[in-house]
Design a protein around this motif. Structure first.
Motif, PDB file in Angstrom:
ATOM      1  N   MET A 256       0.793  -1.314  -0.002  1.00  0.00           N
ATOM      2  CA  MET A 256       0.068  -0.095   0.026  1.00  0.00           C
ATOM      3  C   MET A 256       0.856   1.202   0.202  1.00  0.00           C
ATOM      4  SD  MET A 256      -2.859   1.440   2.938  1.00  0.00           S
ATOM      5  CE  MET A 256      -4.358   0.370   1.936  1.00  0.00           C
ATOM      6  N   GLY A 257       0.302   2.392  -0.722  1.00  0.00           N
ATOM      7  CA  GLY A 257       1.013   3.682  -0.727  1.00  0.00           C
ATOM      8  C   GLY A 257       0.073   4.724  -1.044  1.00  0.00           C
ATOM      9  N   PRO A 258       0.581   5.962  -1.024  1.00  0.00           N
ATOM     10  CA  PRO A 258      -0.015   6.987  -1.582  1.00  0.00           C
ATOM     11  C   PRO A 258       0.002   7.187  -3.133  1.00  0.00           C
ATOM     12  CG  PRO A 258       1.722   7.927  -0.575  1.00  0.00           C
ATOM     13  CD  PRO A 258       1.684   6.459  -0.292  1.00  0.00           C
ATOM     14  N   VAL A 259      -0.957   7.518  -3.890  1.00  0.00           N
ATOM     15  CA  VAL A 259      -0.924   7.795  -5.192  1.00  0.00           C
ATOM     16  C   VAL A 259      -1.809   9.053  -5.693  1.00  0.00           C
ATOM     17  CG1 VAL A 259      -1.108   5.472  -5.953  1.00  0.00           C
ATOM     18  CG2 VAL A 259      -3.391   6.533  -5.326  1.00  0.00           C
TER      19      VAL A 259
ATOM     20  N   ASN B  73       0.545  -1.747 -12.411  1.00  0.00           N
ATOM     21  CA  ASN B  73       0.161  -1.580 -10.999  1.00  0.00           C
ATOM     22  C   ASN B  73       1.783  -1.122 -10.411  1.00  0.00           C
ATOM     23  OD1 ASN B  73       0.311  -2.513  -8.513  1.00  0.00           O
ATOM     24  ND2 ASN B  73       0.638  -4.785  -9.060  1.00  0.00           N
ATOM     25  N   PRO B  74       1.524   0.025  -9.692  1.00  0.00           N
ATOM     26  CA  PRO B  74       2.613   0.819  -9.233  1.00  0.00           C
ATOM     27  C   PRO B  74       3.237  -0.107  -8.260  1.00  0.00           C
ATOM     28  CG  PRO B  74       0.658   1.987  -8.984  1.00  0.00           C
ATOM     29  CD  PRO B  74       0.073   0.777  -9.313  1.00  0.00           C
ATOM     30  N   PHE B  75       2.639  -1.281  -7.665  1.00  0.00           N
ATOM     31  CA  PHE B  75       3.433  -2.049  -6.506  1.00  0.00           C
ATOM     32  C   PHE B  75       3.601  -3.575  -6.857  1.00  0.00           C
ATOM     33  CE2 PHE B  75       0.598   1.268  -3.937  1.00  0.00           C
ATOM     34  CZ  PHE B  75       1.546   2.073  -3.956  1.00  0.00           C
ATOM     35  N   GLY B  76       3.956  -3.875  -8.032  1.00  0.00           N
ATOM     36  CA  GLY B  76       4.418  -5.015  -8.303  1.00  0.00           C
ATOM     37  C   GLY B  76       3.876  -5.535  -9.875  1.00  0.00           C
TER      38      GLY B  76
END
Length: 727
Positions: free
Chosen positions: A148-151, A159-162
């Motif tokens: 999880m993180g801010p966008v 997919n920003p995380f994977g």
């Protein structure tokens, strides 16, 4: 004893004053970088975990700099990744601390959420379906495995995380309206998606599909909203292929088509930075930066290879030691580490930080939150950076173990593309020493390229024994007959140029000719025999060998019926020297021996080769220049007795850093009694090679000869200056 007890009580009292939460075993110190635009949004805090935080479910208490307790709300925690929470803003100051104690039980779910944080994204790999995405907001403890993180907005095509296939995603954020509005909400997605406002479905587009039938915002509905706060949740899943997720709206004052909800619509949390992780027992925690985003990639093989620059962050590295551990027992020491991983291949690193109080560890799986920028092989700095990373990976292996045991074809292909002539020694020498089994499994063409670079690196070692040993080993282990012949030919040149064993080279050259299996191999063997005679100072014998090789080559490659007289003229006239650099020791007129037109062709050919090689050297294209020199040698070996070929050969070896071979070629030219316009250039290159090899006495002897033979030439002035220095 009493004094010791008093000192212990005093130190305990001081520790308690600086540690206002007695049950806590860890403290995280944070700096406030930006305050939230709305107090209700709070401060967003991300704490690294991966083994750093105590317990499976840490109990957290936040305190302002003056010790005032601050409310918090847990948003997400994956023990393998990090913990995310939102915290109230201190009334004063620009810092706060979190106190953590371990717990095996999850915290109770709050009856109501005290904060309205900005837009966050959670993604989880596997079980891609809209039903799985709908379960994400209901999880407690929140999130579990995933990231999880801010966008900025709900507007992604990756997919920003994977990974970009087989995952579910959940966006959640708050926005605020100044007045009552009726807004049309819509979704554009690939695959299924659902948009909710205040937990009510506003737009839904389930199932497997592309964006085509909803690209104009057809999948949506109007929602009447009161003034004030509203929560937006966007659920999405991706099975395979391209992906897209967009949350859109059309407000009353907007145009006919809905547009992406802009980043400015969502409330923004305050921002914080982690400054230190302190443990009550005196240990200092260090965390990895750079593991969530590669700095670049090279795409040579089937998949891109990502380049990571990892840094150990601790707030203060004073008294700390750092150790990076990778799969296979690979270890790197220091506060920085470079690493390469093929895209899609999992790689986990453990960072251990140690001080007098003990050690802490963080274990993290490397990934790229977004597509890294492409790196270019044409950039010299990039090539050097990637080679340094390969060197670090090779040196990370324990002594005697194979550093490349886990490498795949993409890493090998990238290494092969990065290696330049004479530049791979520090990487290849330990690879061949301990990873020969891995190299042997490579396809022949890739293995041969690495072997050639490896042997080149051995030529630069002052002790020639390893070079001769490896040439014999490579020949014995090779199954391809032509490749074995190649290594025999390399042995001739190694004995001749590197070891200086002329008689041994002559014996090997005769054996090489006996083992030749076709016209091309026979021609090469003849050329190597000519090389031996050229270096040993027998130009007439060299001419015979070169002439026979050249005639054989011309007969095979000339159109049918073409005369061989030009080859004879080429041989008798002293080779392929250009008109400006032609030796004067054999000035017999050419007209009586061959057609003038053929001689012009040979002369132009040599001039073209020389110009090509010089151009390639100017562009740092050393590998291409060596290929051109090899073609020149095969097509016109008699040129090796003239002025152009030795000059190009010496310049090439000098630029590659092989001064020993450059010197051998230059001295062979001088032994042949060469008198040409190229002589100053040849003698200047020889002087430079001697100085770089630190053969001072030989350099001074050559300088004296230069002064004698080239009076008035700028090189003579330089030679005089050398002679004027103290020996």
């Amino acid at each position: 004893l009493l004094l010791g007890l008093l000192l212990f009580c005093h130190s305990l009292s001081l520790a308690q004053q600086n540690w206002p939460v007695p049950a806590a075993t860890m403290r995280a110190d944070l700096r406030i970088d930006a305050r939230p635009e709305e107090t209700d949004a709070g401060l967003l805090i991300v704490l690294p975990d991966g083994g750093l935080l105590p317990g499976r479910y840490p109990v957290i208490e936040a305190r302002a700099a003056d010790g005032t307790p601050l409310p918090t709300q847990l948003l997400w925690h994956n023990p393998a990744e990090s913990l995310v929470l939102v915290c109230a803003v201190p009334a004063a100051g620009d810092s706060l601390s979190l106190y953590l104690q371990g717990s095996g039980m999850p915290p109770p779910r709050p009856a109501r959420a005290p904060f309205k944080p900005g837009l966050l994204l959670f993604t989880r790999v596997g079980n891609a379906s809209l039903e799985a995405a709908r379960r994400l907001p209901k999880l407690w403890p929140p999130a579990g495995d995933g990231r999880m993180g801010p966008v900025e907005s709900v507007g992604n095509t990756e997919n920003p995380f994977g990974p970009d296939d087989d995952y579910v995603s959940w966006y959640s954020g708050w926005f605020k309206l100044d007045r009552e509005e009726t807004i049309y909400f819509a979704t554009i997605s690939d695959e299924g998606s659902e948009l909710r406002v205040d937990d009510a479905v506003a737009a839904s587009w389930p199932g497997l599909h592309t964006r085509d039938t909803g690209a104009r915002g057809e999948h949506g509905a109007q929602v009447k909203l009161a003034a004030g706060w509203h929560r937006l949740d966007y659920l999405h899943y991706e099975a395979q292929g391209p992906q897209e997720m967009q949350a859109l709206w059309r407000r009353a004052s907007a145009g006919a088509l809905p547009v992406l909800i802009p980043p400015s619509a969502y409330v923004r949390c305050g921002e914080t930075s982690l400054e230190a992780l302190q443990y009550r027992d005196g240990r200092v925690g260090a965390w990895i930066e750079g593991g969530a985003q590669a700095g670049g990639y090279l795409w040579i093989g089937d998949r891109p290879v990502h380049h990571y620059r990892l840094n150990a962050q601790s707030g203060s590295a004073e008294g700390l030691g750092f150790l990076w551990e990778f799969p296979g027992g690979l270890v790197v020491r220091g506060d920085e580490c470079r690493w390469l991983t093929p895209e899609g291949k999992s790689c986990t690193v453990t960072l251990t930080s140690t001080n007098r109080a003990g050690a802490t560890r963080q274990r993290l799986t490397l990934y790229s939150g977004k597509t890294p920028p492409a790196s270019s092989l044409a950039n010299e700095v990039t090539r050097l950076d990637y080679r340094r990373t390969f060197l670090e990976m090779v040196r990370a292996a324990p002594a005697g173990s194979d550093p490349a045991a886990a490498w795949d074809r993409d890493l090998w292909a990238t290494l092969s593309a990065l290696l330049e002539p004479y530049r791979g020694g520090p990487i290849l020498q330990p690879l061949f020493a301990s990873g020969a089994a891995s190299i042997a499994r490579l396809p022949a063409a890739e293995r041969w390229s690495l072997e050639d670079r490896f042997v080149e690196s051995l030529r630069l070692v002052s002790d020639t024994a390893p070079l001769l040993t490896w040439l014999a080993r490579l020949e014995q282990s090779e199954r391809d007959r032509a490749r074995r012949f190649h290594w025999r030919a390399e042995r001739v040149t190694a004995l001749l140029y590197d070891a200086g064993e002329t008689n041994a080279a002559r014996r090997e050259a005769r054996m090489l000719r006996d083992s030749a299996g076709g016209p091309d191999e026979t021609a090469l063997a003849l050329i190597r025999q000519g090389d031996v005679e050229r270096v040993s100072g027998s130009p007439d014998a060299a001419t015979r060998f070169y002439g026979e090789a050249q005639q054989r080559y011309r007969e095979r490659h000339r159109p049918a019926g073409d005369s061989a007289a030009a080859t004879a003229a080429f041989q008798s006239s002293g080779g392929g020297a250009s008109a400006a650099a032609r030796p004067t020791r054999n000035p017999a007129p050419l007209a009586s021996r061959a057609r003038v037109e053929d001689w012009k062709n040979f002369t132009l050919q040599d001039a073209a080769f020389l110009a090509t090689i010089r151009s390639q050297l100017e562009q740092q294209a050393v590998a291409e220049a060596f290929a051109s020199l090899s073609r020149w040698e095969l097509e016109a070996p008699l040129s090796k007795l003239g002025g152009d070929y030795p000059l190009a050969e010496a310049q090439l070896y000098a630029q590659a850093g092989d001064d020993r071979r450059a010197l051998s070629a230059l001295r062979a030219s001088r032994r042949g009694g060469l008198m040409s316009a190229a002589l100053p250039d040849l003698m200047g290159l020889e002087l430079d090679a001697l100085l770089r090899l630190r053969r001072e006495s030989e350099a001074r002897a050559l300088a004296a000869e230069i002064v004698k033979r080239l009076e008035g030439h700028p090189l003579a002035k330089r030679a005089s200056e050398l002679l004027g220095r103290q020996p």
